[in-house]
Motif scaffolding. Sequence first.
Motif, PDB file in Angstrom:
ATOM      1  N   ARG A 147       0.792  -1.106  -0.054  1.00  0.00           N
ATOM      2  CA  ARG A 147       0.126  -0.207  -0.040  1.00  0.00           C
ATOM      3  C   ARG A 147       0.771   1.269  -0.032  1.00  0.00           C
ATOM      4  O   ARG A 147       0.736   2.120  -0.801  1.00  0.00           O
ATOM      5  CB  ARG A 147      -0.955   0.001   1.219  1.00  0.00           C
ATOM      6  CG  ARG A 147      -1.802   1.098   1.433  1.00  0.00           C
ATOM      7  CD  ARG A 147      -2.612   1.279   2.659  1.00  0.00           C
ATOM      8  NE  ARG A 147      -2.566   2.557   3.245  1.00  0.00           N
ATOM      9  CZ  ARG A 147      -2.673   2.891   4.377  1.00  0.00           C
ATOM     10  NH1 ARG A 147      -3.052   2.206   5.284  1.00  0.00           N
ATOM     11  NH2 ARG A 147      -2.668   4.213   4.483  1.00  0.00           N
ATOM     12  N   LEU A 197      -6.072   0.214  -4.369  1.00  0.00           N
ATOM     13  CA  LEU A 197      -4.848   0.434  -5.005  1.00  0.00           C
ATOM     14  C   LEU A 197      -5.188   0.317  -6.633  1.00  0.00           C
ATOM     15  O   LEU A 197      -4.625   1.220  -7.302  1.00  0.00           O
ATOM     16  CB  LEU A 197      -3.697  -0.637  -4.713  1.00  0.00           C
ATOM     17  CG  LEU A 197      -3.088  -0.297  -3.165  1.00  0.00           C
ATOM     18  CD1 LEU A 197      -2.096  -1.526  -3.000  1.00  0.00           C
ATOM     19  CD2 LEU A 197      -2.763   1.047  -2.840  1.00  0.00           C
ATOM     20  N   VAL A 249      -7.732  -3.709   0.201  1.00  0.00           N
ATOM     21  CA  VAL A 249      -6.495  -3.014  -0.305  1.00  0.00           C
ATOM     22  C   VAL A 249      -6.226  -2.963  -1.677  1.00  0.00           C
ATOM     23  O   VAL A 249      -5.897  -2.349  -2.353  1.00  0.00           O
ATOM     24  CB  VAL A 249      -4.885  -3.330   0.570  1.00  0.00           C
ATOM     25  CG1 VAL A 249      -3.913  -2.974   0.054  1.00  0.00           C
ATOM     26  CG2 VAL A 249      -5.360  -3.187   2.173  1.00  0.00           C
TER      27      VAL A 249
END
Length: 196
Positions: free
Chosen positions: A113, A156, A152
């Motif tokens: 991340r 992203l 996540v």
Amino acid sequence: PDDSTLMEVEEALSIARDHGDHHAVALATYCLGGVLLERGSSDRRRGRHLLAEIREMSDHGHFYRSELAVLDLFHARELARDGHLDIAVDELRGAGIRVFQRGQFAHGVVATRFLVEALLQRDGTDDVPEADAAIERLASAGRDDLAVVDVVVLRLRALLARARGDDVTFRASLSRCHERATALGFEGHAAMAQFK
């Protein structure tokens, strides 16, 4: 983290100090530093100071040495926030490699991340392809036991789509991320997945 979270961690640190348990003090300090950095703004300075204390303890064997790479991740992310993107990206790459090599997969999620965010912020010639490769490494890691991975990766991928000018994919991925984070009760991730 909201004010109640901060108060709980502050209380845990106070209790640990009152009982003289050095290990508990270190863990609570570590948690508090991370919480303060995630809150941002005026709390970041104190969070940085606390995590620097923990890093020094780790260097001297008074706290888990396994956390050195994680502490380096947070330090590098702070460099990126301050605009030192070239240094930050290099440090994030190195720390990310170390956490994955040590099997610290949950920290590898954080490492990915932070790296992707810094690469997309820097937006150099090879940064978007490197960010894409980092996301795909995380997505293909085969760890279905961590629900946060899906959240996540969706976020992203949304950021990557925005960097490529693909507004349709950006909105779709961010919406899916928000829905998934909300369903899982991941309030922080849901907040990060709101359209701005």
